[in-house]
Design a protein around this motif. Sequence first.
Motif, PDB file in Angstrom:
ATOM      1  N   MET A 116       0.762  -1.443   0.055  1.00  0.00           N
ATOM      2  CA  MET A 116      -0.057   0.111   0.021  1.00  0.00           C
ATOM      3  C   MET A 116       0.953   1.217   0.127  1.00  0.00           C
ATOM      4  O   MET A 116       0.337   2.311   0.106  1.00  0.00           O
ATOM      5  CB  MET A 116      -0.834   0.107   1.321  1.00  0.00           C
ATOM      6  N   GLY A 117       2.338   1.266   0.188  1.00  0.00           N
ATOM      7  CA  GLY A 117       2.922   2.211   0.073  1.00  0.00           C
ATOM      8  C   GLY A 117       3.470   2.871   1.311  1.00  0.00           C
ATOM      9  O   GLY A 117       4.102   3.960   1.358  1.00  0.00           O
ATOM     10  N   THR A 118       3.295   2.010   2.377  1.00  0.00           N
ATOM     11  CA  THR A 118       3.608   2.560   3.537  1.00  0.00           C
ATOM     12  C   THR A 118       4.951   1.994   3.925  1.00  0.00           C
ATOM     13  O   THR A 118       5.366   0.891   3.681  1.00  0.00           O
ATOM     14  CB  THR A 118       2.588   1.981   4.803  1.00  0.00           C
ATOM     15  N   THR A 119       5.827   3.200   4.285  1.00  0.00           N
ATOM     16  CA  THR A 119       7.232   2.652   4.262  1.00  0.00           C
ATOM     17  C   THR A 119       7.633   2.737   5.758  1.00  0.00           C
ATOM     18  O   THR A 119       8.757   2.384   6.159  1.00  0.00           O
ATOM     19  CB  THR A 119       8.134   3.740   3.601  1.00  0.00           C
ATOM     20  N   ARG A 120       7.004   3.368   6.720  1.00  0.00           N
ATOM     21  CA  ARG A 120       7.155   3.444   8.075  1.00  0.00           C
ATOM     22  C   ARG A 120       5.881   3.090   8.860  1.00  0.00           C
ATOM     23  O   ARG A 120       4.930   3.982   8.430  1.00  0.00           O
ATOM     24  CB  ARG A 120       7.458   4.841   8.736  1.00  0.00           C
ATOM     25  N   VAL A 406       4.904   1.415  -8.183  1.00  0.00           N
ATOM     26  CA  VAL A 406       5.612   0.561  -9.244  1.00  0.00           C
ATOM     27  C   VAL A 406       7.017   0.161  -8.398  1.00  0.00           C
ATOM     28  O   VAL A 406       7.695  -0.621  -8.917  1.00  0.00           O
ATOM     29  CB  VAL A 406       5.784   0.884 -10.549  1.00  0.00           C
ATOM     30  N   LYS A 407       7.461   0.871  -7.401  1.00  0.00           N
ATOM     31  CA  LYS A 407       8.811   0.913  -6.865  1.00  0.00           C
ATOM     32  C   LYS A 407       8.628   1.476  -5.364  1.00  0.00           C
ATOM     33  O   LYS A 407       7.998   2.466  -5.199  1.00  0.00           O
ATOM     34  CB  LYS A 407      10.040   1.758  -7.565  1.00  0.00           C
ATOM     35  N   ARG A 408       9.482   0.973  -4.506  1.00  0.00           N
ATOM     36  CA  ARG A 408       9.353   1.281  -3.111  1.00  0.00           C
ATOM     37  C   ARG A 408      10.828   1.597  -2.734  1.00  0.00           C
ATOM     38  O   ARG A 408      11.463   0.531  -2.785  1.00  0.00           O
ATOM     39  CB  ARG A 408       8.705   0.473  -2.306  1.00  0.00           C
ATOM     40  N   TYR A 409      11.116   2.522  -1.933  1.00  0.00           N
ATOM     41  CA  TYR A 409      12.465   2.786  -1.321  1.00  0.00           C
ATOM     42  C   TYR A 409      12.326   2.800   0.166  1.00  0.00           C
ATOM     43  O   TYR A 409      11.355   3.670   0.529  1.00  0.00           O
ATOM     44  CB  TYR A 409      13.121   3.966  -1.682  1.00  0.00           C
ATOM     45  N   ILE A 410      13.172   2.220   1.115  1.00  0.00           N
ATOM     46  CA  ILE A 410      13.044   2.701   2.487  1.00  0.00           C
ATOM     47  C   ILE A 410      14.484   2.776   2.756  1.00  0.00           C
ATOM     48  O   ILE A 410      15.280   1.947   2.455  1.00  0.00           O
ATOM     49  CB  ILE A 410      12.459   1.600   3.177  1.00  0.00           C
ATOM     50  N   ASN A 411      14.972   4.065   3.559  1.00  0.00           N
ATOM     51  CA  ASN A 411      16.463   4.192   3.764  1.00  0.00           C
ATOM     52  C   ASN A 411      17.298   4.216   2.654  1.00  0.00           C
ATOM     53  O   ASN A 411      18.349   3.469   2.659  1.00  0.00           O
ATOM     54  CB  ASN A 411      16.822   3.226   5.030  1.00  0.00           C
TER      55      ASN A 411
END
Length: 417
Positions: A116-120, A406-411
């Motif tokens: 769903m696009g939650t990164t934190r 379409v892409k997700r980044y964390i840190n």
Amino acid sequence: MQIIKANLIYTKRFGELTVMDKGYVGIENGAVVFVSDLVPKAYQDVIVTDYGNQLLIPGFCDLHTHAPQFENIGLGMNLKLLPWLEQLTFPTEAKYADSDYAKKMYRQVIRNVLRMGTTRVVFFSTVHTQSAQILIDLMEEVGLCGFVGKVNMDDNCAQSIRENTQVSIDETRTFYEKNKDNIGVKPIITPRFVPSCTRPLLKGLGELVVDYDAPIQSHINENIEEIEWVAQLHPEADSYADVYDRFGLFTNRTLMAHCVHMTPEETQLMAKNGVMAVHCPHSNSNLSSGIMPLKQLINQGVKAGLGTDVSGGNALSIAQTMVLAMQLSRLRYQQNPKEGYLSFEEAFYLATKGGGSFFGKVGSFEPGYMFDALVIDDSNLGVDSAKDSAERLRRFVYAGDDRNIVKRYINGKRIEV
Ligand SMILES: [Zn+2]
């Protein structure tokens, strides 16, 4: 060093969007080093990852949700808070005494949260220390960041999940000690809510908060029956908020979900202590709790963010949460025109930089912020070349879904789901 090029949208201040078409973000050690419409001379040799006409926005921050209740989404929606807890929530949470079951279910929750696009995220787990540890370990495994609370309950709940007071305090201390130096997922002190905690338990948790300068999460002023119950249980206190405050659980590292029915004194106390209010509009609608006076609280200096509160809430998506928060705010505005209503720019701030402040420098592309980001492909949303990036962001939030992410980044790291 990595450099990403896309149409950048983020927010620096409540109520404002910053848009940079064909902009560049430079990332080093997980954090933003520069954001610019040109690659600085020093980095000319770095290969650029170019996302073309796609949008790049900060990842979403979910400040309140219950991992073990994912399996209950859509159930019990004819109940109000207290019978809903008794009949549905507590029996489900009892199942998480089984570690294999917890592993199986938590894997699904984590995948869906990321999707769903939650990164934190700030999770409640259950009273079982082992289940809370499993949740932390699984999040670390895939790179989802945030906080996990081992829930404390030693009163007014089913025997199967009622803790011995001292065991609850001791286990929380052990859990906190073990995880306090984690980088990605940290522990958080988590009394479920006032009625499920005796005074000695609240006192013990308050002592842990002092010992570790620990963050805290709980619920407050969700439902009228709940508030009356708290008043009966704590006749010595001035208010629901005052109960938490007396035990040292109402600090500038506290998240309080709901805040639907607030007295003026409680609002002042929240603003004075720096407690953050977490708005959970789906949950408040489903459990007939009421509409949080979000703009009123913000206008009076209370920090705020958004939460999905699964499974009182039925949506794990913070984009959908933004939409319902704006809609409920407009309904409330009809009776309270002086408050104003929540604008799109304001809702986007709560979902990213506002909520992100609980995690440190999170939720923006300003230099120094951790690079948590989503690449949005909105080509299926009827977006023609005439629509600018800010309009495209609105279209995504209102009409898009996880398929557009379409892409997700964390840190600074790509996360696969
Ligand atoms: Zn909740």
